[in-house]
Design an enzyme around this catalytic site. Structure first.
Site, PDB file in Angstrom:
ATOM      1  N   ASP A 171       0.842  -1.078   0.059  1.00  0.00           N
ATOM      2  CA  ASP A 171       0.075   0.005  -0.087  1.00  0.00           C
ATOM      3  C   ASP A 171       1.089   1.309   0.067  1.00  0.00           C
ATOM      4  O   ASP A 171       2.096   1.092   0.120  1.00  0.00           O
ATOM      5  CB  ASP A 171      -1.103  -0.093   1.227  1.00  0.00           C
ATOM      6  CG  ASP A 171      -2.404   0.952   0.876  1.00  0.00           C
ATOM      7  OD1 ASP A 171      -3.261   0.397   1.559  1.00  0.00           O
ATOM      8  OD2 ASP A 171      -2.137   1.539   0.079  1.00  0.00           O
TER       9      ASP A 171
HETATM   10  C1  GLC Z   1      -4.200   4.435  -0.515  1.00  0.00           C
HETATM   11  C2  GLC Z   1      -5.238   3.055   0.021  1.00  0.00           C
HETATM   12  C3  GLC Z   1      -5.111   2.036  -1.163  1.00  0.00           C
HETATM   13  C4  GLC Z   1      -5.163   2.534  -2.458  1.00  0.00           C
HETATM   14  C5  GLC Z   1      -3.683   3.353  -2.516  1.00  0.00           C
HETATM   15  C6  GLC Z   1      -3.515   3.860  -3.725  1.00  0.00           C
HETATM   16  O1  GLC Z   1      -3.576   4.911   0.717  1.00  0.00           O
HETATM   17  O2  GLC Z   1      -5.022   2.540   1.272  1.00  0.00           O
HETATM   18  O3  GLC Z   1      -6.458   1.468  -0.927  1.00  0.00           O
HETATM   19  O4  GLC Z   1      -5.133   1.573  -3.296  1.00  0.00           O
HETATM   20  O5  GLC Z   1      -3.638   4.269  -1.483  1.00  0.00           O
HETATM   21  O6  GLC Z   1      -4.262   4.930  -4.124  1.00  0.00           O
END
Ligand code: GLC
Length: 722
Positions: A257
């Site tokens: 993430d």
């Molecule tokens: C965010 C979220 C995740 C998302 C990623 C990219 O922090 O936790 O669900 O896909 O970043 O945007």
């Protein structure tokens, strides 16, 4: 595979690590320090993919840099969160889950994939599969609700929709099942907080949706930010390597993430970024989203022998294999440049999905709106709130495309005199608009009260300790109720809201969630009766935050609540029951169930059991009812939940019609994870409960008997089908 082997043989260490680097572009910001200019890094071969960049020209330009100006010409992977539509915005997942309609779930994902692919996207960070029983948590809006069985079916449908039959096709995009795992159980409902729950809860509740996603061939997995029992998911060798890869056989890409690898220092499990890089790579994280830790520190981790060359090569191999399966080596521009216009999403789909996501919670006969109405007042801050209708995570959506509730009702009721006043803002302390709004409403025959949250009050980093109506909306409602005119209350929100007083006072209460582009028209279709509401709650609706976590699949307390006995499991100040249970939802008709029966009394793990129930439409209009089948294993080595959802079915009935609904179950579906979390069917009695929701006082029940102990083999050995 020889393309990949020859590339691996030719790649320098920097080029290999470059493929593991997922860089945040700046078209949208979805995390801290989001976005920046990546051209130089792309040219240098230090970028494997970009997130938060979309559009034909921008992605084509970035792809040309990678393909034409780098030494090896490896194409980029363009990634984006496409949670509930791309340019055409559909209902938020929590609302769409309430349709209990896997075909609809697949259709909206397919439509979103076509639009996203046309904008150059090849991988989406969706579906979000976090089971959640905590409406304080803002990300409950992004997921399929409280139940693992529903979440598993949701996973399968969304992955089919996104990835299609041929992953290299122009309109197919790779799906990412996220956030692995148990993000929905964060402490206090707070994003990024620790998760401390039993391994049993993991195996019974939080892992099954991801197990289904892997079996459905999901191309990628994103670990959650949180730790589980003290081990951050971004470094969780037990769950990422031993379970996900070794036991389940997942061979797709694991993408961290946003900035999560760097945040291993904040978790307190790495003393410096080199250690963080090593922990993540050894746990099986292939791509580093947005932190830059792999790019800057993996070489030193390798030099210090904290990781081996094979750790790096196997991660690179998986990333290159994903790109190959997506057809990017054949044609890096397949999803970008095309003569034909992007696939047009049928606008009816947006409206149909929105209608089917609307949940009628209460109705004292006031809905559908009587045709003779001539003066309606529409009051409240969500009535004319175009941008809010999109909900969270509508990155490529255009708020100006949305139809407001006011617009939808005006279009549906051309002969009605419709007045409008917001009364108050969604949030804030200003009450000065309440009196004028009530004054305007006084002359109406009926008031439609449009209350709820703003789109940014749910989604990521949007937890609410008091998940009621924000600001001064309650005072507005009280003023409106004081007029004495009948009130229909609509709730636009990303979560169940604790508003028992509103359910008590309004003549009808409707959960309209955030429905996307077609919100206003869909709401008008339901309020006017042009569409008979069919949605059912995918999550229990608490009375107060003090009841959270609240869910139907609870194990029995040793002394269940009993008003006649002081020494039982109860609150002194509130019922233990939710305001509305899982599966609750009304229609404009009334269906009664009777005559529950099964084709056998006894069964083994390989037997097929057929359960039938008769459904009678005792109402005045045609209807579609959703009927749920739960089981209860009365006695087992491990105490079982009082209800476990094992199937649901829909039935359409004309007024007065009786239909028979048949459920086909295999004996193996009565298994539960034994002490070693292997599925087992114990001999003994099972109650089959069938009903319209999870209210245990309103279920039909028959008893069956499992006659022999058996283990069901559902070990899954799959490769990502993309
Ligand atoms: C965010 C979220 C995740 C998302 C990623 C990219 O922090 O936790 O669900 O896909 O970043 O945007």
């Amino acid at each position: 595979m020889d393309v990949i082997n020859s590339l691996l043989a030719a790649m320098t260490l920097e080029e290999k690590i470059g493929q593991l680097n997922l860089v945040a572009a700046g078209q949208a910001v979805t995390g801290p320090a989001g976005g920046g200019e990546a051209s130089a890094d792309i040219r240098a071969g230090r970028v494997g993919g970009l997130l938060n960049l979309w559009g034909r020209d921008t992605t084509a330009a970035a792809q040309r840099l990678a393909v034409e100006e780098t030494r090896l010409g490896i194409p980029l992977l363009f990634c984006l969160d496409v949670l509930h539509g791309h340019r055409t915005i559909f209902p938020i997942p929590l609302a769409e889950a309430g349709a209990f309609d896997p075909l609809l779930w697949e259709r909206t994902a397919r439509a979103a994939a076509m639009e996203a692919a046309s904008d150059g996207i090849a991988l989406t960070f969706a579906p979000m599969l976090d089971v959640s029983r905590d409406p304080r948590w803002g990300r409950i809006a992004e997921g399929p609700g409280e139940d693992p069985f529903v979440a598993a079916r949701f996973a399968e449908a969304k992955i089919r929709g996104f990835q299609g039959e041929n992953s290299a096709a122009r309109y197919s995009i790779a799906a990412t099942a996220k956030h692995f795992c148990a993000a929905g159980a964060v402490t206090g409902g707070l994003d990024y907080a620790a998760v401390d729950l039993s391994e049993r809860a993991l195996h019974e509740v939080y892992l099954p949706p991801f197990h289904a996603a892997v079996a459905a061939g999901c191309a990628a997995i994103m670990p959650a930010y949180n730790s589980v029992a003290g081990i951050p998911m971004t470094a969780h060798i037990g769950l990422l390597r031993r379970l996900l890869r070794d036991k389940w056989g997942f061979d797709g890409v694991i993408v961290s993430d946003y900035n999560a690898i760097a945040e291993l220092l904040q978790h307190g499990v790495a003393s410096d970024p080199v250690e963080a890089a090593a922990l993540a790579l050894r746990a099986g994280i292939d791509m580093d989203m947005a932190s830059g830790v792999y790019g800057r520190y993996l070489p030193e981790a390798l030099a210090r022998q904290l990781v081996g060359q094979e750790d790096i090569d196997s991660a690179v191999r998986r990333v290159l294999t994903l790109k190959q399966r997506l057809g990017l080596f054949e044609d890096p521009y397949r999803r970008i440049e095309t003569a034909e216009s992007p696939a047009a999403v049928p606008i009816e789909l947006a409206r149909d999905a929105a209608r089917r996501a609307i949940t009628l919670l209460t109705n004292r006969g006031i809905l559908p709106l009587p045709a003779h109405l001539r003066r309606i007042a529409i009051i409240g801050p969500l009535a004319d709130a175009r941008a809010e209708m999109m909900g969270p995570w509508a990155l490529a959506g255009n708020p100006n495309d949305g139809v407001t509730i006011l617009e939808g009702l005006k279009a549906a009721l051309p002969n009605c005199e419709i007045t409008f006043a917001a009364g108050v803002a969604i949030d804030g302390e200003d009450k000065s608009g309440i009196e004028p709004a009530c004054g305007l409403a006084a002359g109406a025959e009926l008031i439609i009260l449009c209350l709820g949250e703003s789109a940014d009050m749910s989604g990521e980093a949007a937890s609410r300790a008091m998940p009621g109506l924000p600001g001064r909306q309650r005072e507005l409602a009280e003023g409106v109720f004081a007029i004495g005119t009948p009130v229909v209350a609509l709730l636009s929100s990303g979560r169940p809201l604790t508003v028992p007083w509103l359910a008590e006072r309004a003549q009808a209460l409707v959960a309209t969630w955030f429905l996307g582009d077609a919100a206003g028209h869909a709401i008008a279709d339901v309020l006017t009766g042009r569409f008979n509401p069919t949605a059912r709650l995918p999550v229990a609706w608490p009375r107060e935050a003090g009841q959270i976590p609240i869910f139907y699949a609870a194990r029995s307390p040793s002394r269940p609540a009993n008003a006649a006995d002081p020494y039982t499991s109860k609150y002194l100040d509130l019922s233990t029951e939710p305001l509305f249970p899982f599966g609750h939802g009304l229609s404009y008709s009334l269906v009664r169930l009777e005559n529950l029966r099964a084709n056998r009394k006894e069964f083994g793990v390989h037997d097929k059991i057929e359960v039938e129930v008769d459904a009678i439409n005792e109402g005045q209009c045609s209807t579609e009812e959703t009927i749920f089948l739960f089981i209860h294993d009365l006695v087992a080595r491990v105490a079982r939940p009082l209800l476990e959802l094992k199937a649901w079915a829909k039935v359409e009935l004309a007024p007065g019609q009786t239909g028979t609904v048949t459920f086909a179950l295999m004996g193996g579906s009565f298994c539960y994870p034994d002490e070693t979390f292997a599925p087992v069917l114990e001999p003994g009695s099972f109650d089959i409960h069938v009903g319209l929701n999870a209210d245990r006082n309103a279920l039909l029940t028959i008893r069956l008997h499992a006659v022999s102990e058996a283990a069901a083999s559902y070990a899954v050995s799959v490769t990502a089908k993309i």
